[in-house]
Write an enzyme that holds these catalytic residues in place. Sequence first.
Site, PDB file in Angstrom:
ATOM      1  N   GLU A   4       8.996  15.560  15.936  1.00  0.00           N
ATOM      2  CA  GLU A   4       9.306  15.615  14.503  1.00  0.00           C
ATOM      3  C   GLU A   4       8.265  16.484  13.787  1.00  0.00           C
ATOM      4  O   GLU A   4       7.076  16.170  13.792  1.00  0.00           O
ATOM      5  CB  GLU A   4       9.309  14.193  13.914  1.00  0.00           C
ATOM      6  CG  GLU A   4       9.851  14.171  12.497  1.00  0.00           C
ATOM      7  CD  GLU A   4       9.891  12.776  11.893  1.00  0.00           C
ATOM      8  OE1 GLU A   4       8.919  12.031  12.036  1.00  0.00           O
ATOM      9  OE2 GLU A   4      10.913  12.454  11.253  1.00  0.00           O
ATOM     10  N   LYS A  29       0.853  -1.183   0.000  1.00  0.00           N
ATOM     11  CA  LYS A  29       0.000   0.000   0.000  1.00  0.00           C
ATOM     12  C   LYS A  29       0.890   1.233   0.000  1.00  0.00           C
ATOM     13  O   LYS A  29       1.473   1.589   1.013  1.00  0.00           O
ATOM     14  CB  LYS A  29      -0.895   0.042   1.245  1.00  0.00           C
ATOM     15  CG  LYS A  29      -1.911   1.170   1.176  1.00  0.00           C
ATOM     16  CD  LYS A  29      -2.548   1.479   2.519  1.00  0.00           C
ATOM     17  CE  LYS A  29      -1.878   2.635   3.242  1.00  0.00           C
ATOM     18  NZ  LYS A  29      -1.886   3.931   2.545  1.00  0.00           N
ATOM     19  N   CYS A  89      13.056  11.822   6.769  1.00  0.00           N
ATOM     20  CA  CYS A  89      13.227  11.367   8.151  1.00  0.00           C
ATOM     21  C   CYS A  89      14.666  11.599   8.591  1.00  0.00           C
ATOM     22  O   CYS A  89      14.965  11.576   9.771  1.00  0.00           O
ATOM     23  CB  CYS A  89      12.778   9.935   8.348  1.00  0.00           C
ATOM     24  SG  CYS A  89      13.473   8.806   7.200  1.00  0.00           S
TER      25      CYS A  89
HETATM   26  C1  UN1 Z   1      13.852   9.181   4.345  1.00  0.00           C
HETATM   27  O1  UN1 Z   1      13.859  10.369   4.560  1.00  0.00           O
HETATM   28  O2  UN1 Z   1      12.902   8.482   4.768  1.00  0.00           O
HETATM   29  O3  UN1 Z   1      19.646   9.666   3.361  1.00  0.00           O
HETATM   30  C2  UN1 Z   1      14.879   8.469   3.557  1.00  0.00           C
HETATM   31  C3  UN1 Z   1      18.726  10.240   2.788  1.00  0.00           C
HETATM   32  C4  UN1 Z   1      18.014   9.541   1.660  1.00  0.00           C
HETATM   33  C5  UN1 Z   1      16.940   8.659   2.197  1.00  0.00           C
HETATM   34  C6  UN1 Z   1      16.001   9.349   3.123  1.00  0.00           C
HETATM   35  N1  UN1 Z   1      18.976   8.762   0.918  1.00  0.00           N
HETATM   36  O4  UN1 Z   1      18.367  11.363   3.107  1.00  0.00           O
END
Ligand code: UN1
Length: 489
Positions: free
Chosen positions: A381, A173, A282
């Site tokens: 966050e 999904k 993230c």
């Molecule tokens: C994410 O933000 O979920 O290192 C992944 C990085 C990318 C991947 C991010 N190559 O910022």
Amino acid sequence: MLEYKLLINGTWADSSTNDTFDDINPATLEKLATLQVASSDDVDRAVKSAWDAFTTWSETPPPKRAQVLFKAARILEERKEELATLLTQEMGKVISEARGDIQEAIDITLYAAGEGRRMFGETTTSELKNKFCMTILRPIGVIGMITPWNFPMAIPAWKVMPALVAGNTVVMKPASDTPLLTIKMVEVLMEAGLPPGVINLVFGPGGTVGSAIVHHPDIRAISFTGSLETGKWIMSECGKVMKRVSMELGGKNPIIVMDDADIDSAVDGVIWGAFGTTGQRCTAASRVIVHEKVKAAFTDKLLARTRTLKLGDGLLPETDVGPVINLSQLDKIEKYTRIGQDEGAVLLTGGNVVKPGLAGYFFEPTIFTDVDQDMRIAQEEIFGPVVALITVSGLEEAIEVANNTVYGLSSSIYTKDITSAFRAIEKIDAGITYINSSTIGAEVHLPFGGVKGTGNGFREAGTDAVKEFTEVKAVYFDYSGKLQKAQID
Ligand code: UN1
């Protein structure tokens, strides 16, 4: 206008609900596609189709499975520009970053394809005579995958490609904000020869469709990337039935700027980490922990650079910062800037919703200074272009502040001192530490993931990529012709 049904057993099938939802360009609010919402019966059909495909796929030798991936990578390369354009339209990130998202998908596809000839186990001796011991890797079965909108192709690829080469089949999904790039990736895999039913796609809200995947008794494992809150719920639901889960959750990633740092380079790193992808990674740098001796010089340069950033449609080459993904994210980011001010942090720049000649969801790059490490804007966050500056008086305090978070994904330190760098590597509780570089930009041949609230011990990509999607079996081969008893004979 594109309308997508569900992908079940290699064909686009009508969902059993009459519901649909729209996929919107967050910069222009133009509608890109309409998708059908799945019901739990549809998820069940998808799971059955994945199990039907499992026997043949799992019995196909890994190097043969890998051929499909090698071919898919070539097709993705040929279509990179077209896919990157669609990715910017669907997700909003600027076109150079959209190309990076597709490139990351190509990289992991090639890396996982290489694993087709590296499905190594171990061989070892036995404590008994005429006995041989080894381990083999087995696929898990049908895997449920629930993916986020911020890396519409790279993150689905991180999960799908290693899972496929390891012999699993999939019910997936994608995020409702960005399903098109997952659809494109799966279409490419089918064009490259992936048999029907090996990947099935269902669409719709997490609360219903995601929940049906999590709760389906015939899905053996869940791979999820998303928020800590949803991750906790999935883990607790799966815990009740001992379902295997792998989690990639949030971050509150710090950049430490020491008093001996190259300030210009640190400013570059913070701009890229905090405002690249409009802060929607993230791995985004959401806290800057700056040494008091360089605070003034660093802050002046950071502020000057931030004020030059141009917001707009990510397809235009002059755009530095694209839109945020949707209205609820925009509201959340705005809410946090109010929270920061109420908590007593100083809003240095930004803090406003803006409309740079477009109807979409734009928020100014925002810097808070004089932030206390325990304030909500330094703890929670936000997932937007907001960064909190925290002042410290030395390395030890900087590392304590860096670790004062429920998360532990990425981290960075700017320093010229080798001892400070190694101290940071050793002491920061995170899955990733960069020295003199930003918090973003992980490469696919290294393990990606984090500690504490960021994950549950798994890593994606890198040499661990296949581990997420395999089970190890220990094999004891006795050729003595009689019963031998370990620990006793
Ligand atoms: C994410 O933000 O979920 O290192 C992944 C990085 C990318 C991947 C991010 N190559 O910022």
